[in-house]
Design an enzyme around this catalytic site. Structure first.
Site, PDB file in Angstrom:
ATOM      1  N   ARG A 570      45.895  35.593  31.406  1.00 10.12           N
ATOM      2  CA  ARG A 570      46.338  36.968  31.518  1.00 10.12           C
ATOM      3  C   ARG A 570      45.150  37.929  31.535  1.00 10.12           C
ATOM      4  O   ARG A 570      44.162  37.725  30.846  1.00 10.12           O
ATOM      5  CB  ARG A 570      47.230  37.343  30.317  1.00 10.12           C
ATOM      6  N   VAL A 571      45.304  38.986  32.312  1.00 14.19           N
ATOM      7  CA  VAL A 571      44.271  40.013  32.327  1.00 14.19           C
ATOM      8  C   VAL A 571      44.780  41.296  31.675  1.00 14.19           C
ATOM      9  O   VAL A 571      44.105  42.301  31.642  1.00 14.19           O
ATOM     10  CB  VAL A 571      43.775  40.311  33.767  1.00 14.19           C
ATOM     11  N   ASP A 572      46.014  41.245  31.145  1.00 17.44           N
ATOM     12  CA  ASP A 572      46.551  42.419  30.453  1.00 17.44           C
ATOM     13  C   ASP A 572      46.586  42.144  28.949  1.00 17.44           C
ATOM     14  O   ASP A 572      46.003  41.181  28.478  1.00 17.44           O
ATOM     15  CB  ASP A 572      47.949  42.769  30.995  1.00 17.44           C
ATOM     16  N   ASP A 573      47.285  42.978  28.194  1.00 20.28           N
ATOM     17  CA  ASP A 573      47.302  42.798  26.746  1.00 20.28           C
ATOM     18  C   ASP A 573      48.403  41.848  26.293  1.00 20.28           C
ATOM     19  O   ASP A 573      49.122  42.097  25.332  1.00 20.28           O
ATOM     20  CB  ASP A 573      47.447  44.158  26.050  1.00 20.28           C
TER      21      ASP A 573
END
Ligand code: 6R9
Length: 702
Positions: A570-573
């Site tokens: 994942r590149v998000d939170d």
């Protein structure tokens, strides 16, 4: 443009065709070792496979992209519709700059997914075939239902639901462990056009209530308790608490249907609310075993499934009927090279999307025999999975990397007490000869786990389908077709039919060839989610605004010189713990609900078994001092608000958090501190107070 993309997407890897190539392994003839980066399906496997070569894959893929309407309607025609869909097979707008995001497939087509999964297979002569083998927590607990028996159970429940007033479009919340009653409940809802929302039975009362308040169900279906491994979990107590909480928030539920799970808890000791609570066994079997189908439009909702995002509030992912049906059935068939003689076991719980698409709908739509396992994979010991594989002669085994890694670790420990040296005897004491295809899902599978799965579990004989997809996508998006391509350990390989994945840079520009960046999808596919329940704006903002014109997956991805895709996380939170998606904001909000916690910042950190672990930096309110007791009570707050699976692995006391002058927490720095990469902290001069970093490092081991 699309065509060019197809042509350029895949080239045969350099070793392909040259079987003698040093790096190439032929399944069944050699082990996958560190040096072997290409693993070929055996000729025997490919010969019998639905798709046997890269060329055959490319031909089908090309057709699916050139003319999606034609490709998917040909497949949809194999299913039962009382009325065919309209002229326009699909319509889509994925571009926020051109208006509202809209995806529709087979609109105007009238069908029912329960009918297609059960009645259609029975009419084809498979009524006597086993649909579900159920294996309980204990070794001597099992059961089975044929397709005809399953239909009868589904109809009884469907009739009951209708009788208590559940109508087409009404929501029903299902909070059940992996009993046969769980897929039965899903199918019963689908049969009458009700919208099921399964909540994983590991979520806490608070989480359950949040979901109940959001979707306002007509009924909740649960059971009194479940035994998992050596523990008993009192599910009905959790539901009771959730219903009290929901009522406080203005949503009261009139009916709570309880299955008496006798081996875990007797009804005599179950707490009861007269007028609301009903015993399944006393009521449902009294209803008729046939139930007319509620025919629905392809675009009528089938289910809601809540998933974590980068803010605290879970998102109600909405899937509709027709496209989801065609997509799960087709992906199941091809990615596992399904044959009617297969015995299929997916270890996922129906509380997650994998259990929806690949325990219940995908396999049953294909008339497959499915195993539903209630217990824990390491109970009574780490050999349980292979015991089940041998007991039922499982041919397709689909699981998560976290389970592979934990069994891989346990495999070595077996030598300590078995009296003789057999490092892998948890696995090799079982035959596993029935296995022919393995599958992986939930997170990237690291090459060493891939090799152990391949070499040890599959005896270097079974291809691994490493399926990349999401709750939102409904079904597989990037996946090997086991007979077609040589595999690379750790790569999900190539897109499924009809899917156009692209990798974009920060500006949203597509990048070609060997590259890495953000994974997006350029077109719609039948299984795509249509909206977030009650919040279409959040749907557009989260998924379509970051890179206009594309569906943004939230994942990073690289493509190698041969066109293989490598998902990087994942590149998000959002963090991925044992294949479960958890929003860092959700854990943070649970922590700060604790009266002694002033602030919290949560990051993911590499974890040997879970993939990622939860690492929480916690600032206490003034005057409170650190203690082990307090750590326990903070952890309890998370267990209570979310569920045990979201409990932090580590709490790190933080006198202050690294923030920019505008007050933004610099998670990049926290991630480095959490993973002890102290020489890679980077530039800390933009921090409001750079000295907090040293304080944090000093407190690392407290
Ligand atoms: C099916 C499911 C989705 C997220 C996704 C990605 C990760 C899933 C993966 C994978 C690498 C795979 N993920 N499968 N990453 N390789 N084969 O797990 O759905 O719970 O919504 O999670 O899981 O990060 O974005 P969901």
């Amino acid at each position: 443009d699309h065509l060019r993309h197809v042509e350029s997407m895949a080239t045969l890897p350099s070793g392909a065709g040259k079987i003698s190539h040093l790096n190439a392994v032929i399944l069944g003839e050699a082990l996958a070792s560190e040096e072997n980066d290409l693993v070929f399906p055996s000729e025997d496997f490919s010969r019998q496979a639905l798709v046997s070569s890269p060329a055959q894959y490319l031909e089908l893929y090309r057709k699916s992209i050139e003319d999606p309407a034609r490709f998917w309607s040909a497949i949809a025609s194999e299913f039962y519709w009382i009325q065919k869909w309209g002229e326009q097979v699909y319509s889509e707008n994925l571009d926020v700059t051109k208006g509202d995001i809209k995806i529709e497939w087979f609109k105007g087509g009238i069908t029912n997914i329960c009918y297609n999964a059960l009645d259609r297979n029975i009419e084809a002569g498979n009524g006597g075939k086993v649909a579900i083998y159920w294996e309980g927590n204990e070794l001597d607990q099992d059961g089975s239902l044929t397709y005809s028996e399953l239909l009868e159970k589904v109809c009884q429940l469907a009739n009951y639901l209708k009788d208590i007033g559940v109508r087409k479009g009404d929501a029903v919340v299902i909070y059940l462990p992996m009993l046969m009653e769980l897929p039965i409940a899903m199918l019963a809802c689908a049969r009458i056009g009700a919208v099921h929302s399964v909540v994983f039975a590991g979520f806490s009362a608070d989480s359950l209530s949040q979901r109940i308040v959001d979707c306002k169900p007509k009924a909740v279906i649960t059971c009194n308790a479940v035994r998992r491994g050596s523990k008993v979990i009192y599910l009905k107590d959790i539901v009771d608490a959730a219903l009290v909480e929901s009522a406080k928030n203005g949503v009261s539920v009139d009916v709570c249907l309880n299955y008496e799970n006798k081996s875990a808890m007797k009804r005599e000791t179950t707490k009861w609310t007269e007028g609301r609570d009903v015993w399944w066994q006393d009521t449902v079997p009294k209803y008729p075993t046939t139930c007319a189908v509620e025919w629905v439009d392809a675009e009528d909702p089938l289910f809601l499934l809540y998933t974590s995002g980068s803010t605290g509030k879970p998102k109600g992912v909405l899937h509709t009927t027709g496209g989801y049906m065609i997509y799960t059935a087709t992906t199941f068939k091809y990615a596992f090279d399904y044959k009617p003689s297969d015995i299929y076991w997916c270890t996922a719980d129906c509380g997650w999307i994998t259990g929806h698409s690949y325990v219940t709908y995908g396999p049953l739509l294909n008339g497959a025999t499915v195993i539903v396992f209630e217990g824990a994979p390491n109970y009574p010991d780490a050999g349980r999975c292979w015991d089940i594989v041998d007991k039922y002669k499982v041919t397709i085994f689909y699981t998560a990397p976290t389970l592979v890694r934990s069994l891989m670790r346990d495999g070595d420990e077996a030598s300590n007490f078995s009296g003789f040296t057999c490092n892998l005897c948890y696995v090799t004491r079982y035959s596993r000869k029935s296995l022919r295809v393995l599958g992986s899902v939930g997170e990237p599978i690291n090459p060493s786990a891939w090799r152990w799965f391949f070499n040890v579990v599959g005896d270097a004989r079974c291809p691994i389908s490493d399926t990349w997809w999401q709750t939102e996508t409904g079904g597989f998006m990037i996946t090997p077709l086991p007979g077609a391509w040589p595999q690379k350990p750790g790569s999900a390989t190539f897109p499924f039919f009809g899917v156009l994945p692209v990798i974009v840079d920060e500006k949203g520009t597509e990048i070609e060839g060997e590259c890495s960046g953000y994974l997006c999808v350029k077109n719609s596919w039948p299984g795509a989610f249509r909206t977030l329940y009650g919040d279409h704006e959040r749907y557009e903002t989260t998924y379509f605004k970051p890179f206009p014109g594309y569906y943004f997956t939230g994942d990073g991805c690289s493509r190698d010189k041969d066109g293989y895709h490598w998902l990087t996380g994942r590149v998000d939170d959002v963090i991925n713990v044992s294949g479960h998606r958890i929003g860092t904001a959700e854990v943070e909000s649970a922590l700060v609900s604790h009266p002694q916690c002033a602030e919290a910042a949560v990051v993911g950190v590499e974890h040997e078994v879970k993939g990622q672990g939860i690492y929480a930096f916690v600032t206490l309110v003034d005057g409170v001092s650190y203690s082990e007791e307090l750590k326990k009570s903070l952890t309890l707050a998370v267990r209570k608000q979310i569920g045990a699976f979201a409990a932090p692995d580590k709490i790190h006391w933080a006198p202050g958090l690294p923030k920019t002058r505008s007050g933004k927490i610099m998670r990049r720095i926290l991630r480095k501190i959490a993973s002890r990469q102290l020489d890679e902290l980077g530039d800390t001069s933009t921090l409001a107070d750079p000295s907090v970093v040293d304080q944090l490092i000093a407190l690392s081991d407290c």
